[in-house]
Motif scaffolding. Structure first.
Motif, PDB file in Angstrom:
ATOM      1  N   THR A 149      -2.690   2.918  -3.344  1.00  0.00           N
ATOM      2  CA  THR A 149      -1.911   4.044  -3.860  1.00  0.00           C
ATOM      3  C   THR A 149      -2.601   5.368  -3.542  1.00  0.00           C
ATOM      4  O   THR A 149      -1.949   6.352  -3.198  1.00  0.00           O
ATOM      5  CB  THR A 149      -1.695   3.894  -5.377  1.00  0.00           C
ATOM      6  OG1 THR A 149      -0.991   2.672  -5.602  1.00  0.00           O
ATOM      7  CG2 THR A 149      -0.900   5.046  -5.952  1.00  0.00           C
ATOM      8  N   GLN A 185       4.818   3.705  -6.851  1.00  0.00           N
ATOM      9  CA  GLN A 185       4.630   2.435  -7.533  1.00  0.00           C
ATOM     10  C   GLN A 185       5.236   2.463  -8.934  1.00  0.00           C
ATOM     11  O   GLN A 185       5.903   1.524  -9.351  1.00  0.00           O
ATOM     12  CB  GLN A 185       3.122   2.181  -7.600  1.00  0.00           C
ATOM     13  CG  GLN A 185       2.723   0.898  -8.270  1.00  0.00           C
ATOM     14  CD  GLN A 185       1.212   0.685  -8.161  1.00  0.00           C
ATOM     15  OE1 GLN A 185       0.500   1.429  -7.494  1.00  0.00           O
ATOM     16  NE2 GLN A 185       0.724  -0.341  -8.815  1.00  0.00           N
ATOM     17  N   ASP A 226       5.460   1.872  -2.179  1.00  0.00           N
ATOM     18  CA  ASP A 226       4.231   1.447  -2.852  1.00  0.00           C
ATOM     19  C   ASP A 226       4.558   0.327  -3.832  1.00  0.00           C
ATOM     20  O   ASP A 226       5.227   0.554  -4.840  1.00  0.00           O
ATOM     21  CB  ASP A 226       3.602   2.643  -3.573  1.00  0.00           C
ATOM     22  CG  ASP A 226       2.139   2.398  -3.935  1.00  0.00           C
ATOM     23  OD1 ASP A 226       1.632   1.286  -3.655  1.00  0.00           O
ATOM     24  OD2 ASP A 226       1.504   3.314  -4.492  1.00  0.00           O
ATOM     25  N   GLU A 227       4.117  -0.856  -3.510  1.00  0.00           N
ATOM     26  CA  GLU A 227       4.388  -2.057  -4.307  1.00  0.00           C
ATOM     27  C   GLU A 227       5.883  -2.165  -4.634  1.00  0.00           C
ATOM     28  O   GLU A 227       6.266  -2.192  -5.801  1.00  0.00           O
ATOM     29  CB  GLU A 227       3.595  -2.032  -5.615  1.00  0.00           C
ATOM     30  CG  GLU A 227       2.138  -1.696  -5.416  1.00  0.00           C
ATOM     31  CD  GLU A 227       1.233  -2.894  -5.582  1.00  0.00           C
ATOM     32  OE1 GLU A 227       1.710  -3.980  -5.985  1.00  0.00           O
ATOM     33  OE2 GLU A 227       0.039  -2.751  -5.273  1.00  0.00           O
TER      34      GLU A 227
HETATM   35 MG   LIG Z   1      -1.307   0.947  -6.415  1.00  0.00          MG
END
Ligand SMILES: [Mg+2]
Ligand SMILES: Nc1ncnc2c1ncn2[C@@H]1O[C@H](COP(=O)(O)OP(=O)(O)O)[C@@H](O)[C@H]1O
Lengths: 253, 309
Positions: B45, B85, B159-160
């Protein structure tokens, strides 16, 4: 300049205003009306005229200033603090917008809202007391300058604050007392000489005095000094914003 | 070809003194799906946040589509879309308003046709007038993707993307990602789910404790580091593995009808020929056989272990 971004943020913030209409507009109008009932009618009927102006009319500019200051600060500080708090600030930070564009759009929206509010309060006041505005252009100038200056100030608070307490702290502990002690509800002639001198250190006095002058042509301090002080405070806020952006955006790690 | 993103000597030390990234060098190719794989806290991240302008780098530089992300941030950022995320959305705005807002924020004039297309692709069209607060978590994530796509970015960061996401959304999301890739968009996703990288990515970068351990074509990575297993289904049942076969390190299944042989594809000799000969000599016959490639999970675990030791 990313004008699309300025417009997007500005309209987004204004949409927030319309959505929270009750809280943003109606509640200040109600509280202003209460001031009129208490100060204007109940107490005011026992007060003599000040500089040829009835007490009820005398307090109108001060009341508008009081709302303008507190609303500008709370709108602008909340507007930038809230995205920080919920995390949506990520989008602002990742967008192709400059610091200037961010300030212009947030402060512009907050100031717009306070100006609208000031005019609504003015209209409300007209229902209670006879009003006449001697210098309407000066009145608008002071209204806009004050709204912009204190929206900038609020923006600074919103960036500085890392919790809701801090967000409330400055308005509660500094701005409200200064406004009440800044001649909103009285002329400083009514104070003992020592306190008259002390009051001269209160920046809000100059705003209220200048604003009142634009209504009735009477003022506690010279209009030129009022204008100069207002501009000085605006300049101070601009310098603070510039300094924050120069030394690093506080919300970016 | 010039990389679409070029990260050089990038380091990040947070105010706490914690070094989250250590001298990262990474090139992303135009049009690829790149998976950044690493355990929690590896710095994924942080890396994405720096490229997108949310976090300040401590050292090093990043160039996106030929534009330095700091000196030329407007040009760089207008090409990038980010789905972060954390699930952070506005609450009281409608889906339509929030997605249109994002487009304006990124400096693009209104384009209802494009917004409609994005919302339809993400199955959000019939929710366009709903307030975001009324949507489920999965729907909110779709909204965040729609916001990131609202300004037609050339580079998309996810992100994820599938953390805590239901199967249907995951499937939709991959479909969107693939169709984006087909239109030439470069996609960088982070994940700690190996299958995700395995299924989607063209190339994989592995990051751990702020360092990129390796970057490899997915197929190459699998080939290079993948151990393979050969499973033999026996005709009869064995009580124990005969002594003559001991040197092969076989594993016998519990009910004795399966033998598993693990070999390394990197080695010059896999040992399969000898194994089969020895089995034959020992009189062990089999009905069927399969080979299975190690999953990235296993590859990853061994990589991280290697780095630690
Ligand atoms: Mg992360
Ligand atoms: N603002 C911050 N201040 C201090 N440390 C941080 C901050 N943000 C992240 N970290 C630390 O940096 C490391 C990497 O975090 P992150 O990039 O979020 O990892 P990942 O996304 O791979 O899980 C973690 O150990 C995390 O605790």
């Amino acid at each position: 300049m990313n004008f699309y971004a300025i417009r997007a943020i500005y309209l987004f913030e204004m949409a927030r205003t319309w959505r929270t209409l009750l809280q943003s507009i109606v509640s200040p109008v109600i509280s202003t009306s209460l001031y009129f009932v208490v100060f204007g009618s109940a107490i005011g009927s026992h007060m003599k005229e000040i500089g040829g102006v009835s007490y009820g009319s005398f307090i109108v500019p001060g009341l508008i200033m009081l709302s303008l200051l507190t609303q500008s600060i709370s709108n602008a500080s909340f507007g930038i603090y809230f995205p920080k708090f919920v995390g949506t600030i990520y989008e602002l930070l990742s967008a192709p917008v400059s610091s200037l564009e961010i300030v212009v759009s947030y402060v512009g929206a907050a100031a717009t809202k306070s100006i609208i509010l000031g005019l609504i309060i003015l209209a409300t006041a007209a229902l209670f007391v006879p009003l006449h505005i001697e210098h309407p252009l000066w009145m608008m100038l002071f209204l806009v300058l004050t709204a912009v200056t204190f929206s900038l100030f609020g923006f600074l608070i919103g960036i500085w604050a890392d919790g809701f307490e801090k967000l409330q702290l400055v308005p509660l502990l500094i701005v409200t007392p200064l406004t009440f002690l800044g001649g909103s509800f009285y002329s400083i002639d009514m104070l003992p000489p020592f306190w008259q001198k002390v009051t001269l250190f209160n920046p809000v006095l100059y705003l209220v005095s200048g604003f009142r002058w634009s209504f009735y042509g009477v003022a506690d301090v010279n209009i030129g000094i009022s204008l100069a002080m207002t501009l000085a405070f605006l300049a101070a806020c601009l310098v603070a914003v510039w300094w924050i952006f120069k030394t690093g955006w506080r919300i970016k790690v | 070809m010039q990389p679409i993103i070029s990260v050089s000597h990038l380091s990040k030390t947070y105010a706490t003194g914690f070094k989250a990234l250590k001298d990262i060098n990474l090139d992303i190719r135009k049009g690829e799906i790149f998976a950044l794989l690493g355990p929690n806290g590896a710095g994924k991240t942080t890396l994405i946040s720096i490229i997108c302008g949310i976090v300040n780098p401590s050292e090093g530089s990043v160039v996106a589509d030929g534009h330095d992300i700091i000196k030329d941030y407007r040009a760089a950022r207008s090409r990038i879309g980010l789905v972060p995320q954390e699930l952070t959305t506005d609450a009281f705005e409608t889906v339509w308003a929030t997605v249109s807002f994002s487009r304006g924020l990124f400096g693009k004039p209104k384009n209802p046709v494009h917004i409609e297309k994005v919302l339809r692709e993400l199955s959000l069209w019939d929710k366009k007038d709903s307030k975001i607060i009324t949507l489920s978590g999965g729907m909110k994530r779709r909204v965040m993707i729609a916001k990131a796509l609202s300004h037609e970015p050339q580079i998309l960061f996810l992100d994820e993307p599938t953390a805590g996401v239901d199967v249907e959304l995951r499937r939709d999301m991959w479909e969107v990602v693939r169709s984006l890739r087909d239109t030439g968009v470069t996609i960088i996703l982070t994940t700690h789910y190996i299958e995700e990288a395995e299924q989607m990515a063209d190339r994989i970068g592995v990051i751990n404790q702020g360092e990129i351990i390796l970057v490899e074509e997915k197929a190459e990575l699998m080939r290079k580091l993948g151990k393979k297993q050969l499973t033999l289904q026996l005709q009869g049942v064995l009580e124990t593995i005969p002594g003559a076969l001991e040197k092969h390190g076989l594993e016998l299944s519990q009910d004795g009808d399966e033998l598993t042989y693990t070999y390394d594809t990197q080695q010059e000799r896999t040992g399969i020929t000898t194994l089969l000969r020895d089995l034959n000599e020992a009189g062990i016959r089999f009905r069927d056989l399969q080979t299975k490639q190690n999953s990235l999970e296993e590859i990853f675990v061994s990589l991280v272990r290697e780095q630690r030791s």
